[in-house]
Design a protein around this motif. Structure first.
Motif, PDB file in Angstrom:
ATOM      1  N   SER A  43     -40.677  40.550 -22.361  1.00  0.00           N
ATOM      2  CA  SER A  43     -40.766  41.073 -21.820  1.00  0.00           C
ATOM      3  C   SER A  43     -40.194  42.751 -22.655  1.00  0.00           C
ATOM      4  CB  SER A  43     -40.498  41.934 -20.372  1.00  0.00           C
ATOM      5  OG  SER A  43     -41.173  40.308 -20.480  1.00  0.00           O
ATOM      6  N   ASP A  44     -40.741  44.160 -21.924  1.00  0.00           N
ATOM      7  CA  ASP A  44     -40.257  45.281 -22.357  1.00  0.00           C
ATOM      8  C   ASP A  44     -39.251  45.351 -21.239  1.00  0.00           C
ATOM      9  OD1 ASP A  44     -40.267  46.335 -24.816  1.00  0.00           O
ATOM     10  OD2 ASP A  44     -42.662  46.270 -24.608  1.00  0.00           O
ATOM     11  N   LEU A  45     -38.384  45.485 -21.108  1.00  0.00           N
ATOM     12  CA  LEU A  45     -37.333  45.488 -20.177  1.00  0.00           C
ATOM     13  C   LEU A  45     -36.625  47.088 -19.786  1.00  0.00           C
ATOM     14  CD1 LEU A  45     -36.680  41.654 -18.497  1.00  0.00           C
ATOM     15  CD2 LEU A  45     -38.089  43.264 -18.102  1.00  0.00           C
ATOM     16  N   PRO A  46     -35.649  47.614 -18.947  1.00  0.00           N
ATOM     17  CA  PRO A  46     -34.821  48.055 -18.964  1.00  0.00           C
ATOM     18  C   PRO A  46     -33.589  47.923 -19.838  1.00  0.00           C
ATOM     19  CG  PRO A  46     -35.713  48.315 -17.068  1.00  0.00           C
ATOM     20  CD  PRO A  46     -36.308  47.288 -17.861  1.00  0.00           C
ATOM     21  N   SER A  62     -45.936  30.316  -7.785  1.00  0.00           N
ATOM     22  CA  SER A  62     -45.174  29.962  -9.206  1.00  0.00           C
ATOM     23  C   SER A  62     -43.761  30.771  -9.982  1.00  0.00           C
ATOM     24  CB  SER A  62     -46.135  30.106  -9.882  1.00  0.00           C
ATOM     25  OG  SER A  62     -46.920  30.943 -10.140  1.00  0.00           O
ATOM     26  N   TRP A  63     -43.271  31.050 -11.004  1.00  0.00           N
ATOM     27  CA  TRP A  63     -42.148  31.463 -11.013  1.00  0.00           C
ATOM     28  C   TRP A  63     -42.211  32.113 -12.139  1.00  0.00           C
ATOM     29  CZ3 TRP A  63     -38.903  33.186  -7.733  1.00  0.00           C
ATOM     30  CH2 TRP A  63     -38.476  33.020  -6.366  1.00  0.00           C
ATOM     31  N   THR A  64     -42.087  33.404 -12.703  1.00  0.00           N
ATOM     32  CA  THR A  64     -41.441  33.219 -14.066  1.00  0.00           C
ATOM     33  C   THR A  64     -40.088  33.789 -14.239  1.00  0.00           C
ATOM     34  OG1 THR A  64     -44.482  34.170 -14.663  1.00  0.00           O
ATOM     35  CG2 THR A  64     -43.224  35.291 -15.857  1.00  0.00           C
ATOM     36  N   ILE A  65     -39.862  33.772 -15.728  1.00  0.00           N
ATOM     37  CA  ILE A  65     -38.792  34.179 -16.396  1.00  0.00           C
ATOM     38  C   ILE A  65     -39.428  35.330 -17.382  1.00  0.00           C
ATOM     39  CG2 ILE A  65     -36.602  34.113 -17.753  1.00  0.00           C
ATOM     40  CD1 ILE A  65     -36.688  30.694 -16.418  1.00  0.00           C
ATOM     41  N   LYS A  66     -38.719  36.786 -17.083  1.00  0.00           N
ATOM     42  CA  LYS A  66     -38.712  37.214 -18.161  1.00  0.00           C
ATOM     43  C   LYS A  66     -37.492  37.799 -18.626  1.00  0.00           C
ATOM     44  CE  LYS A  66     -42.692  39.827 -15.427  1.00  0.00           C
ATOM     45  NZ  LYS A  66     -42.801  41.781 -14.821  1.00  0.00           N
ATOM     46  N   VAL A  67     -37.466  37.802 -20.323  1.00  0.00           N
ATOM     47  CA  VAL A  67     -36.664  38.237 -20.876  1.00  0.00           C
ATOM     48  C   VAL A  67     -36.770  39.205 -21.564  1.00  0.00           C
ATOM     49  CG1 VAL A  67     -35.139  36.751 -22.592  1.00  0.00           C
ATOM     50  CG2 VAL A  67     -36.405  35.936 -21.062  1.00  0.00           C
ATOM     51  N   ASN A  68     -35.167  40.161 -22.144  1.00  0.00           N
ATOM     52  CA  ASN A  68     -35.716  41.276 -22.389  1.00  0.00           C
ATOM     53  C   ASN A  68     -35.817  41.345 -24.112  1.00  0.00           C
ATOM     54  OD1 ASN A  68     -35.183  43.738 -24.312  1.00  0.00           O
ATOM     55  ND2 ASN A  68     -34.193  44.676 -22.077  1.00  0.00           N
ATOM     56  N   ARG A  69     -36.993  41.691 -25.051  1.00  0.00           N
ATOM     57  CA  ARG A  69     -37.500  41.750 -25.817  1.00  0.00           C
ATOM     58  C   ARG A  69     -36.382  42.746 -26.927  1.00  0.00           C
ATOM     59  NH1 ARG A  69     -41.591  41.462 -27.780  1.00  0.00           N
ATOM     60  NH2 ARG A  69     -43.642  42.510 -25.329  1.00  0.00           N
ATOM     61  N   HIS A  70     -35.559  43.303 -26.351  1.00  0.00           N
ATOM     62  CA  HIS A  70     -35.048  43.981 -27.334  1.00  0.00           C
ATOM     63  C   HIS A  70     -33.444  43.483 -27.603  1.00  0.00           C
ATOM     64  CE1 HIS A  70     -37.942  47.413 -27.045  1.00  0.00           C
ATOM     65  NE2 HIS A  70     -37.778  46.998 -26.347  1.00  0.00           N
ATOM     66  N   GLN A  76     -31.269  36.526 -25.818  1.00  0.00           N
ATOM     67  CA  GLN A  76     -32.071  35.993 -24.995  1.00  0.00           C
ATOM     68  C   GLN A  76     -31.731  34.714 -24.180  1.00  0.00           C
ATOM     69  OE1 GLN A  76     -35.145  36.951 -27.955  1.00  0.00           O
ATOM     70  NE2 GLN A  76     -35.747  39.031 -27.214  1.00  0.00           N
ATOM     71  N   ARG A  77     -31.874  33.630 -25.258  1.00  0.00           N
ATOM     72  CA  ARG A  77     -31.719  32.110 -25.153  1.00  0.00           C
ATOM     73  C   ARG A  77     -31.094  31.738 -23.844  1.00  0.00           C
ATOM     74  NH1 ARG A  77     -33.228  27.624 -27.789  1.00  0.00           N
ATOM     75  NH2 ARG A  77     -30.754  26.676 -27.588  1.00  0.00           N
ATOM     76  N   PHE A  78     -29.894  33.075 -23.446  1.00  0.00           N
ATOM     77  CA  PHE A  78     -28.741  32.642 -23.226  1.00  0.00           C
ATOM     78  C   PHE A  78     -29.524  33.156 -21.300  1.00  0.00           C
ATOM     79  CE2 PHE A  78     -25.232  33.336 -19.903  1.00  0.00           C
ATOM     80  CZ  PHE A  78     -24.514  31.890 -20.235  1.00  0.00           C
ATOM     81  N   THR A  79     -30.060  33.872 -21.370  1.00  0.00           N
ATOM     82  CA  THR A  79     -30.421  34.711 -20.492  1.00  0.00           C
ATOM     83  C   THR A  79     -31.676  33.282 -19.954  1.00  0.00           C
ATOM     84  OG1 THR A  79     -29.835  36.787 -20.793  1.00  0.00           O
ATOM     85  CG2 THR A  79     -31.511  36.870 -19.839  1.00  0.00           C
TER      86      THR A  79
END
Length: 163
Positions: A43-46, A62-70, A76-79
């Protein structure tokens, strides 16, 4: 060897889902999340936010993990692994949203963030895969990190090398 703080006992469904997707390097994080019923969205996160774990407002289940695309792919894998850990260990204390900044600070206790980092390391860098690669003659930290798709810094910490 120093005694480690231990990660709380994992529920068996989680331990099994993780182990099933750690057969070869690198571990399959998407498959682990999927088996646990968690969606992963890049995702586009701050800039200050590495990841989030969010409960679906509509179904409340249901749960979603959002990861910063930048961020870098290894980061990202660690996150993703860190948020999977929060999901498995802490979702009963999260409420409906957890935001982890780039230092993996979320407002949860330091102990809980420590647990999430420790479990993330277990997910990404299981000892059986590290030793398997090392038995093949590889000793270079950069190459070990590359094989498991983590940063050299993360690998050094895992190996107990002071950085």
């Amino acid at each position: 060897r120093m005694a480690r703080l231990s990660i709380p006992q994992l529920p068996s469904y989680a331990a099994e889902a993780i182990a099933r997707h750690q057969v070869e390097a690198p571990g399959k994080l998407g498959a682990i999340a999927n088996e646990l019923g968690v969606k992963v969205v890049i995702s586009d996160l701050p800039l200050a936010v590495s990841g989030m774990l969010v409960l679906d407002k509509d179904d409340g289940k249901s749960w979603t993990i959002k990861v910063n695309r930048h961020e870098h792919r290894n980061r990202q894998r660690f996150t993703i692994a860190h948020e999977i850990a929060h999901y498995v260990l802490h979702r009963d204390v999260i409420g409906n949203e957890l935001v982890d900044d780039t230092f993996y600070r979320s407002g949860l206790s330091e102990q809980r963030e420590w647990e999430a980092n420790a479990l993330a390391a277990e997910i990404l860098m299981p000892w059986h895969l590290i030793t398997e690669i090392m038995r093949g003659g590889e000793r270079d930290v950069e190459k070990l990190a590359e094989a498991l798709q983590v940063s050299p810094a993360a690998m050094n910490i895992r190996l107990g090398v002071l950085t």
